[in-house]
Structures are given as C-alpha cells and as structure tokens.
Design an enzyme around this catalytic site. Structure first.
Site, PDB file in Angstrom:
ATOM      1  N   ASN A  38     -63.938  12.022   2.476  1.00 24.26           N
ATOM      2  CA  ASN A  38     -65.191  11.333   2.121  1.00 24.26           C
ATOM      3  C   ASN A  38     -65.888  10.643   3.288  1.00 24.26           C
ATOM      4  O   ASN A  38     -67.118  10.525   3.297  1.00 24.26           O
ATOM      5  CB  ASN A  38     -64.916  10.289   1.030  1.00 24.26           C
ATOM      6  CG  ASN A  38     -64.541  10.927  -0.296  1.00 24.26           C
ATOM      7  OD1 ASN A  38     -64.994  12.011  -0.631  1.00 24.26           O
ATOM      8  ND2 ASN A  38     -63.675  10.253  -1.053  1.00 24.26           N
TER       9      ASN A  38
ATOM     10  N   HIS B 271     -70.008  26.086  -3.311  1.00 27.13           N
ATOM     11  CA  HIS B 271     -70.416  26.141  -1.905  1.00 27.13           C
ATOM     12  C   HIS B 271     -71.578  27.098  -1.680  1.00 27.13           C
ATOM     13  O   HIS B 271     -71.943  27.385  -0.542  1.00 27.13           O
ATOM     14  CB  HIS B 271     -69.233  26.531  -1.014  1.00 27.13           C
ATOM     15  CG  HIS B 271     -68.247  25.424  -0.826  1.00 27.13           C
ATOM     16  ND1 HIS B 271     -67.083  25.566  -0.105  1.00 27.13           N
ATOM     17  CD2 HIS B 271     -68.254  24.141  -1.266  1.00 27.13           C
ATOM     18  CE1 HIS B 271     -66.413  24.419  -0.114  1.00 27.13           C
ATOM     19  NE2 HIS B 271     -67.108  23.544  -0.820  1.00 27.13           N
TER      20      HIS B 271
ATOM     21  N   HIS C 125     -64.812  15.190  -6.088  1.00 27.98           N
ATOM     22  CA  HIS C 125     -63.962  14.256  -5.353  1.00 27.98           C
ATOM     23  C   HIS C 125     -63.500  13.092  -6.218  1.00 27.98           C
ATOM     24  O   HIS C 125     -62.496  12.450  -5.915  1.00 27.98           O
ATOM     25  CB  HIS C 125     -64.689  13.759  -4.105  1.00 27.98           C
ATOM     26  CG  HIS C 125     -64.710  14.771  -3.000  1.00 27.98           C
ATOM     27  ND1 HIS C 125     -64.728  14.425  -1.658  1.00 27.98           N
ATOM     28  CD2 HIS C 125     -64.685  16.128  -3.029  1.00 27.98           C
ATOM     29  CE1 HIS C 125     -64.729  15.533  -0.926  1.00 27.98           C
ATOM     30  NE2 HIS C 125     -64.706  16.573  -1.744  1.00 27.98           N
TER      31      HIS C 125
END
Length: 330
Positions: free
Chosen positions: A97, A196, A69
């Site tokens: 976020n 993930h 991010h």
C-alpha cells in the site's frame, strides 16, 4: 384423509431444520440491506465515484484495488482505511500500500455525504464494495448486485497486509495459496487478475523483469523483447521507482479482455500477470478462454467479486459502523 394430513405435516417438519440451518450458516449479506434504512446510499456512492472518475480516470482502478487490499487482510471490514492512531498501525504503511494505495479522499467524501443522509447506518466496508462495483461499470465492465451488511473493523493488521496480499514477484503457487487461504480458487485468481485491464503499476513493481539479478541486462524470457525495450526507456536499472506504466497498454482505461490478449502476446506488465499463462496449465486455459470470450470473463469477474466480497465480513453486533472511515468511533 388423516394419512394425507400426517404426510403433509411430516413433509413440512422435514424442511424446518434445513431452513433454520441455512439461515444460521449464512453471512447475512444481501443487496437490499439498506433499502429501508438508507435508500439513497448506492446512488450517493455512484454519483461521487463518477465525479472522481471524470476528474481522474485512474481513480476507478484505485478504488477497485482498495477493495481487494481490504478483503485480503482481515476480511472485507474497512481496515485498509484506518489511519495510525493509538494502538492502531495503519495498513497504509505496508509494502503493498505504501506510495501506491489511493482513493481515500473519495471514500471520505462518500462517507461524509452518506452520514448527512442517514447517520451511523452505512459501513465504510460496504462503501468500498459498492465503489469497486461502480468503478468497474464506469470503465465499461460488468455490473453485479453487491451483497451488503458488512460492519467495520476496530483495528488494522500491518503484518497481515504485508503477508496476505499477493505481490507482483510472488510465484504462481504462492499467489494461489494466498487466494485459497481466503476461500478463493484458481478460477477466481485468473478472473480477478483481469482487473489489471485498468490502472497503472510502478517501475519498482516489475523492474526485476527488465534487468535480471546477475546484472547482464537480459530481460525476462516471458516478456516480449520489443515491449521490454520500451519499458526500459522509462524504468531504468536504478531510480524512477515511482514512474507509472499502464497495466494494459492497448485499452488502459477500458475494462475489457485485452489484458488476457496481452498475456498471450507476452506483454503482461507484471510477473504475477504473465505467470498465469506460463506456470500452470489450468490457469493458461482460463487465460485463453477469457482472451477469446469477453462475455465469459465479465460473467466470471462479477461472480468472483461477489465471492471475494464475502471474505469473513463482520456482521450483526461485531465491529461497528464508523462515523469517519479513517478512525474508529471511540
């Protein structure tokens, strides 16, 4: 003899412009950047990340996500760590976020320890990059030499955070475009999505797959029906937005290729996961390859992490070395 000397001189001169150009064009990041100025930096990061992981296994995925991010907004410059102050509006308030980004206290602890060891030397952006690598290794994933030498930004970009970070409900083409805008390709997209294999996601991030927009209760056709039924028990049509679900239900805290195997069984939690299999032939082939060969996934993940960590870093005299990661020095 004279002719031989002339040839040698011409050959040596021929290489001078090439070497000079290559040096000028490089981003000047390399793993040994702190070997002289702060030799214990990586050891400190590793120790504190390991302590945080032992206390909370979710922290590995959280720290890895912070690095993603950070890099996808203004480049890998530590901007995601800044709190709102003065003219700065924090990226922590963005949709990707808000209520989900975490690990800031761990970065604070690392920065404090490194500042005691070697003041005003190691950037917050580099700490994020090292912590992401260490988090991967701690959960059983690959290791890599982290190129270092980034400096920290003097601002944040709330709009950039909202617009540039791939979202769970983005189309395949939208996600690929966001990657390409950062210099990453489809191979990087599939490999980095493999992160993930650890971590969790909130109900609000995949509810649309369980209850379609027309309200008839049918699940997304790319989602295994028995898996969808289990998810609905804890992710209702309304409410429970912050309820957490593991992204890889087989080995949720182990970094491996079960993520890709889950996609093949139509048990990828997020739409942005499953479309890697269903919406593009090239990405489908990569999913199948990584599902079959864990070693190939690990090898490409490490390469893609290095590549992502090179997204427009601040080097030289640009930016600064923050003393506290949450705010700029002045």
């Amino acid at each position: 003899m004279v002719n031989s000397i002339k040839c040698l001189l011409l050959l040596s001169l021929a290489f001078v412009p090439f070497c000079h150009c290559k040096k000028e064009q490089g981003v000047n990041l390399y793993p040994q950047f702190y070997d002289q100025s702060c030799p214990k930096a990586q050891e400190i990061v590793k120790s504190i990340v390991a302590k945080a992981f032992a206390k909370d296994p979710r922290m590995a995925a959280s720290l890895l996500r912070l690095h993603f991010h950070d890099c996808f907004v203004k480049g890998c410059d530590g901007s995601v760590l800044l709190d709102s102050s003065g003219t700065i509006i924090s990226e922590k308030r963005s949709n990707p976020n808000r209520n989900s980004a975490r690990g800031f206290e761990v970065i604070d602890e690392i920065k404090s320890a490194i500042e005691k060891e070697c003041p005003h030397t190691v950037s917050c952006a580099d700490i994020l990059a090292i912590a992401a690598r260490d988090s991967t290794v701690l959960t059983g994933g690959p290791s890599w030499g982290v190129p270092l030498g980034r400096r920290d930004s003097l601002g944040a970009s709330l709009s950039g955070s909202n617009q540039n970070i791939p979202a769970p409900n983005n189309t395949f083409q939208t996600i690929l475009t966001k990657f390409k805008l950062k210099g990453l390709d489809i191979v990087d997209l599939v490999a980095l999505s493999g992160s993930h294999t650890i971590g969790d996601s909130r109900c609000t991030s995949f509810r649309q797959r369980l209850y379609n927009q027309t309200g008839n209760g049918k699940a997304d056709f790319t989602l295994d029906q028995s898996y969808a039924a289990k998810l609905r028990t804890q992710c209702p049509r309304s409410g429970g937005d912050q309820n957490l679900f593991v992204l890889d239900f087989v080995t949720p805290v182990k970094f491996d290729n079960n993520y890709f195997k889950n996609l093949l069984a139509f048990k990828g939690l997020l739409s942005s996961d499953e479309i890697l299999l269903t919406d593009n032939k090239e990405s489908e082939d990569l999913v199948k390859k990584y599902a079959e060969r864990n070693d190939l996934f690990f090898e490409q993940f490490a390469k893609s992490m290095v590549k992502m960590g090179n997204i427009t870093p601040l080097t030289g005299s640009r930016g600064e070395i923050r003393r506290i990661c949450r705010r700029i020095n002045n």
